[in-house]
Structures are given as C-alpha cells and as structure tokens.
Write a protein that holds these residues in place. Structure first.
Motif, short mmCIF file in Angstrom:
data_model
loop_
_atom_site.label_atom_id
_atom_site.label_comp_id
_atom_site.label_asym_id
_atom_site.label_seq_id
_atom_site.Cartn_x
_atom_site.Cartn_y
_atom_site.Cartn_z
N THR A 111 -47.54 53.25 57.71
CA THR A 111 -46.59 52.87 56.67
C THR A 111 -45.16 52.92 57.18
OG1 THR A 111 -48.12 53.73 55.00
CG2 THR A 111 -45.86 53.33 54.31
N PHE A 112 -44.87 53.95 57.99
CA PHE A 112 -43.52 54.06 58.55
C PHE A 112 -43.20 52.87 59.44
CE2 PHE A 112 -41.10 55.21 62.38
CZ PHE A 112 -39.85 55.38 61.80
N LEU A 113 -44.13 52.51 60.31
CA LEU A 113 -43.90 51.37 61.19
C LEU A 113 -43.73 50.08 60.39
CD1 LEU A 113 -46.53 52.17 63.97
CD2 LEU A 113 -44.05 52.26 64.23
N SER A 114 -44.37 49.98 59.24
CA SER A 114 -44.34 48.76 58.45
C SER A 114 -43.05 48.61 57.65
CB SER A 114 -45.54 48.72 57.50
OG SER A 114 -46.75 48.77 58.21
N ILE A 115 -42.47 49.72 57.22
CA ILE A 115 -41.25 49.63 56.40
C ILE A 115 -40.13 50.49 56.98
CG2 ILE A 115 -42.51 49.07 54.28
CD1 ILE A 115 -42.16 52.03 53.46
N GLY A 116 -40.21 50.77 58.27
CA GLY A 116 -39.23 51.65 58.89
C GLY A 116 -37.79 51.19 58.73
N PHE A 117 -37.59 49.89 58.59
CA PHE A 117 -36.22 49.36 58.49
C PHE A 117 -35.47 49.89 57.27
CE2 PHE A 117 -39.14 46.29 56.59
CZ PHE A 117 -38.59 46.13 55.32
N ILE A 118 -36.19 50.33 56.22
CA ILE A 118 -35.49 50.79 55.01
C ILE A 118 -34.76 52.10 55.27
CG2 ILE A 118 -37.22 49.67 53.55
CD1 ILE A 118 -38.28 52.46 52.85
N PHE A 119 -35.11 52.81 56.36
CA PHE A 119 -34.45 54.06 56.67
C PHE A 119 -33.14 53.85 57.42
CE2 PHE A 119 -39.00 55.09 56.42
CZ PHE A 119 -38.96 56.06 55.42
N ASN A 120 -32.92 52.64 57.89
CA ASN A 120 -31.66 52.32 58.58
C ASN A 120 -31.42 50.82 58.44
OD1 ASN A 120 -29.43 52.07 60.21
ND2 ASN A 120 -30.34 53.10 62.00
N LEU A 121 -31.00 50.40 57.27
CA LEU A 121 -30.82 48.97 56.99
C LEU A 121 -29.77 48.34 57.89
CD1 LEU A 121 -31.03 49.00 53.08
CD2 LEU A 121 -32.75 48.17 54.70
N ASP A 122 -28.81 49.14 58.36
CA ASP A 122 -27.78 48.60 59.24
C ASP A 122 -28.35 48.17 60.59
OD1 ASP A 122 -25.85 49.02 57.31
OD2 ASP A 122 -25.30 51.01 58.09
N ALA A 123 -29.48 48.74 60.98
CA ALA A 123 -30.07 48.40 62.26
C ALA A 123 -30.88 47.11 62.20
CB ALA A 123 -30.97 49.54 62.74
N ALA A 124 -31.13 46.61 60.99
CA ALA A 124 -31.97 45.42 60.83
C ALA A 124 -31.15 44.14 60.93
CB ALA A 124 -32.69 45.46 59.49
N ASN A 125 -31.61 43.19 61.73
CA ASN A 125 -30.98 41.88 61.87
C ASN A 125 -31.94 40.84 61.33
OD1 ASN A 125 -29.66 39.55 62.55
ND2 ASN A 125 -29.70 39.89 64.77
N TRP A 126 -31.76 40.47 60.07
CA TRP A 126 -32.71 39.58 59.41
C TRP A 126 -32.63 38.15 59.91
CZ3 TRP A 126 -36.45 41.79 56.71
CH2 TRP A 126 -36.24 43.09 56.27
N SER A 127 -31.57 37.81 60.62
CA SER A 127 -31.47 36.46 61.18
C SER A 127 -32.53 36.23 62.27
CB SER A 127 -30.08 36.22 61.76
OG SER A 127 -29.83 37.08 62.87
N GLU A 128 -33.10 37.32 62.79
CA GLU A 128 -34.15 37.19 63.79
C GLU A 128 -35.38 36.46 63.24
OE1 GLU A 128 -34.33 37.98 66.97
OE2 GLU A 128 -32.47 39.08 67.28
N LEU A 129 -35.52 36.45 61.91
CA LEU A 129 -36.67 35.80 61.30
C LEU A 129 -36.46 34.31 61.05
CD1 LEU A 129 -37.63 38.46 58.58
CD2 LEU A 129 -38.64 38.16 60.84
N ALA A 130 -35.22 33.84 61.17
CA ALA A 130 -34.90 32.45 60.84
C ALA A 130 -35.75 31.47 61.66
CB ALA A 130 -33.42 32.19 61.08
N GLY A 131 -36.50 30.65 60.96
CA GLY A 131 -37.30 29.62 61.62
C GLY A 131 -38.54 30.14 62.33
#
Length: 503
Positions: free
Chosen positions: A193-213
């Motif tokens: 579960t941690f690996l699946s939603i780990g980004f919620i613990f540090n939202l600043d570390a997530a770059n959602w543009s990586e998913l574009a396309g």
C-alpha cells in the motif's frame, strides 16, 4: 416441467475434494494475496523497459484479471466441493459434450496450472534471499551457473531453508496456514500500500507531468518503437510475462473448497482480491513514475526491485537515513515474499490432489494427513521448488512457468461459456449477467493469443527461449504421469475414474 422444477433437478455431478472446511472468505483472501505480491518483482522489470507507457498497458490486463476473478467466483460458488483452484472447474463443463476428451482437458489444465504456480515459491524465496544477503553482507560472488544464470551459494542455501521451513505450516493445514498468512498478509499490505500511494506523503516530490501521453522512457509516443521493435510486438511479447503476475490474485480460488460457506465466501474473497489487485497494480507504477521520473527509471540498476524500492522510499522521505529506510523496506518485502511462497506450496498442491481424485494422476497423491492436507502433493511441491531454484532468476522463472499458467485458463474460460449455455439451471449462489459468457470467450481468445504468439516472441526478444521450451517440455510430462495412472487402474481392476459417477 416448470423452470423451478428443472432447476431443482439440475445438479452438477463431480468428484469432491473432501478437504477440511476450516476457513472463510478472509482466509482465502489473505492467502491469495500471494498473487498480488508478485508485482514486487515485475514492476521494476517492466518500468525500466516501457516507462510511463507501462501504466495503460498493465491497467488493461489487470482489469482482465478482475473479470477472471468474477468468473471464477461464479464457478467456485456453484462447485464448492472442488479444490485446487481454477483448473478444477473445467471438467464438469466438457464431460457431457466430449466424454473422451474431457478427462484430458481436466488433467492437462490442472497440470499446466501446477507448472505455473509451483515455481512461485522458489522465485519469491530467491528474491527474499537477495535482500537477506545484501542486508547481512553475505558473499554473493561465489556460486554456480546450472543453466545460463549465475546463482550464489547463499541464495541457494537461503531458498532451500526457507522452502523447508514454510512446508511446516503448509503441512499443518488450512487453519494454521491461515493464521500465519493473516499475520504475514497484514505486514505485506503495509509495503504494498505504501509503494502504491507513497506520493501522498510528499506531494512536492511528485511530478505529474511525467504521466503526460504515457510516453516511453526516451520521450517517444505510446505507439513508437521500443528497443528497435514495433510497439505492438513489444506489447504483445511483454504481455506474456505480465499476465503471469497480474492475474495471479485469482489464487484465492484455490481455497474456496475449504471455506465453511463457499457460496457466500467465493464472491467476497474473489471480488476483494480483484479490487485490491487493481489498486496495487495500477497505482504502484504511477507512484514510481511520478516520484522517480523517466530519467531515473532509465537507470538499468533500477531493474533490481531492492534498488528501485529503496530509491523510491528515499525520495519520499529524504530526511530519513538511507540505511534505516533500506532495512525497513527490505524487512517488509521479505515478509511479503514469504507469504507468497507459502501460498504456492499450499495452493497448487490442491491441484495435484484433485487431479489424482479425478483420475489423471497417480493415486499416490490422494493421500491426506491427519490435518486433511494433501501432504504428498505438498511435499512434491517442495522438492520441485528446490529444483526450480537452480534457474536462478525472476525473468527465467517467469518464462518457464507462464507456459503452463496462462495456458491453463483458456479451457476454464471456455468451460464457463459451456456451463452457461448447456447447464443454465444449475444453482449459482453468485450469478453474473448472461452476457458474461461471451466475455469469457473473448478473454479466452485474448489469453490464447498472448500465450501462443506473445510467448514465442518474448522468449526470443527477452533471450529466454531455453526456459520457455523447458516449460513446454514440462507440460508434456503430463502424458507419462497419465499413462502411469491408467496402468494403475488396469492393474487394480478399476474403471477409469471419470467414466463413473463423480460423487
């Protein structure tokens, strides 16, 4: 005659497993988590090839696994006496249409399923040994190369000891096994579960543009060539090992026959298993992509699960000492892998047992110990797992075992259609809408295509041809085992088991 009257008279006749009914939907669910845990070995290998384009790819095939779980929930609820998981539901569908063919459909399906699931135990103990040798600084430079992959001596030793220790709870039965699996499952769900939603613990570390396309690692489009091969060829090829992992949460079906209330427990266990499987298999690669990014995932070192997981966790909690994070993640993942190995030893032994009851496997495997466990079948799993450990690596074992595993579902999916068409009035405690019989056929066609075409392409693209054809050769071992059973029947003056009444 009224429809109600015909429903009351239409009862499937089949050989019952007669195992102890000592668990419920929770027991089937937690032991079945072994399938979901396989993502720990698969996700890094696929992400380092496809990058973000892996996400829609795995989401599609994971959803087919949910459909498979729903279909198996209906089959297992209507045949609560069968044990051994999905292959055990094929024979009652084929017997009336093709009585001479039906025993072989039953036997080869169960044998292929066993070839698919048995290697999960050594695979996960091998992965666990990698963490253990690294954490304790054990020598990983000395070993052997039995086929084509180097295996450290410590890996072999840890794998062997782990398999022998896990055979103890497997021998003691479903109640003891479920109790141990519950503890392991809770501990396993924490890292998953941690690996699946780990980004919620540090939202600043997530770059959602990586998913574009959903682009490849090199930034090219989803349909652009990958590694010099056309995209469609790579997707079809890698669907072969991918399906080995993303439909494996159907393993909960192996234990429906040991549930106290199978009609109720089947739909709960299978639906819950499929739901959690979709959550983990889709969210985990999303987390890795948005946290690590294509540039980091392109590093070949991240194909090693340990390296990818520790790197991911360190990016989420940059202030935590790397050594502490490494120990924590490794410990939780070792627990998860041990649970998966336990399931493998317990689950597919039921397939050998049911196959023997049905008449295609030596009578030796009909034996139950005082805990109502098919002990000889289970110990055969231990011995076979020790041999499989000499293949040495995850991809090698994927290629070998999926020749059996994926192929085993094709007859079962066709069986679902046949039972819906030929036996519509059999009592179904859990019943899907009528159109699902056509979905079952479409799913059978898809899995057959990936099994035949994808398997061959992958075996050469991935350099795994030797292991693929070892899998093919192992499937054909069904024939001498079946012939031996026929010789036993003739020697003892018995009619073929499946030519007689099942009960």
């Amino acid at each position: 005659m009224s429809q109600a009257g015909s429903e009351a008279l239409d009862v499937l006749d089949y050989e019952h497993g007669n195992l102890q009914t000592g668990t419920n939907w929770w027991g089937a669910f937690v032991i079945g988590l072994a399938g979901t845990i396989l993502v720990t070995g698969a996700a890094p290998a696929f992400l380092t090839v496809f990058g973000a384009s892996y996400i829609p790819f795995i989401t599609f095939f994971t959803l087919t696994g949910v459909v498979l779980c729903l279909l198996l929930a209906e089959l297992s609820a209507m045949m609560p006496g069968r044990t051994g998981g999905s292959p055990s539901y094929a024979y009652p569908a084929y017997r009336e249409r093709w009585p001479r063919l039906a025993p072989h459909v039953n036997g080869i399906t169960a044998w292929m399923y066993w070839v698919g699931w048995m290697p999960v135990a050594p695979l996960n103990m091998i992965l666990a040994s990698f963490y253990i040798t690294h954490l304790f600084g054990l020598d990983a430079t000395h070993g052997i190369t039995p086929v084509s992959t180097f295996i450290p001596y410590w890996t072999l030793a840890i794998t062997a000891v782990g398999l022998i220790v896990l055979s103890i709870p497997a021998y003691l039965g479903i109640r003891f096994g479920t109790s141990m699996a519950t503890v392991l499952a809770v501990l396993s769900m924490i890292p998953l579960t941690f690996l699946s939603i780990g980004f919620i613990f540090n939202l600043d570390a997530a770059n959602w543009s990586e998913l574009a396309g959903f682009r490849h690692l090199d930034g090219s489009s989803f349909f652009a060539p990958v590694g010099g091969y056309p995209a469609w060829m790579m997707y079809v090829a890698y669907a072969f090992p991918l399906l080995w992992t993303v439909i494996a949460y159907e393993a909960a079906a192996c234990y429906i026959g040991e549930c106290k209330h199978p009609g109720r427990d089947a739909k709960i266990a299978m639906t819950l298993e499929g739901g959690y499987g979709v959550f983990v298999y889709t969210m985990l690669p999303i987390s890795f992509v948005v946290i690590l990014g294509a540039k980091a995932i392109s590093d070949p070192a991240l194909v090693d699960p340990k390296t990818m997981f520790v790197t991911f966790a360190s990016n989420i909690f940059p202030g935590v000492a790397g050594a502490v994070m490494e120990w924590l993640m490794a410990a939780m993942l070792i627990v998860a892998l041990v649970l998966s190995a336990l399931n493998s030893l317990m689950g597919c032994s039921r397939s050998l047992y049911q196959m023997s009851l049905d008449g295609q496997f030596p009578r030796f495997y009909q034996h139950l110990n005082k805990h109502h466990v098919p002990d000889r079948a289970m110990m055969t799993n231990v011995v076979a797992s020790l041999l499989i450990a000499f293949m040495g690596g995850a991809i090698e074992i994927y290629s070998f075992s999926n020749v059996g595993y994926l192929g085993s579902f094709v007859p079962v999916l066709i069986a679902y259609y046949l039972l819906r068409k030929d036996r519509p009035n059999v009592h179904r405690p859990f019943r899907l809408p009528e159109y699902f019989k056509y979905i079952a056929l479409m799913l059978a066609a898809l899995y057959f295509f990936v099994w035949l075409v994808g398997g061959l392409i992958y075996s050469y693209i991935g350099g795994q041809a030797i292991y693929y054809f070892l899998g093919v050769a192992t499937i054909f071992m069904y024939l001498p085992l079946y012939w031996y059973r026929m010789w036993e029947d003739r020697r003892d003056g018995f009619a073929p088991a499946m030519a007689t009444s099942g009960n």
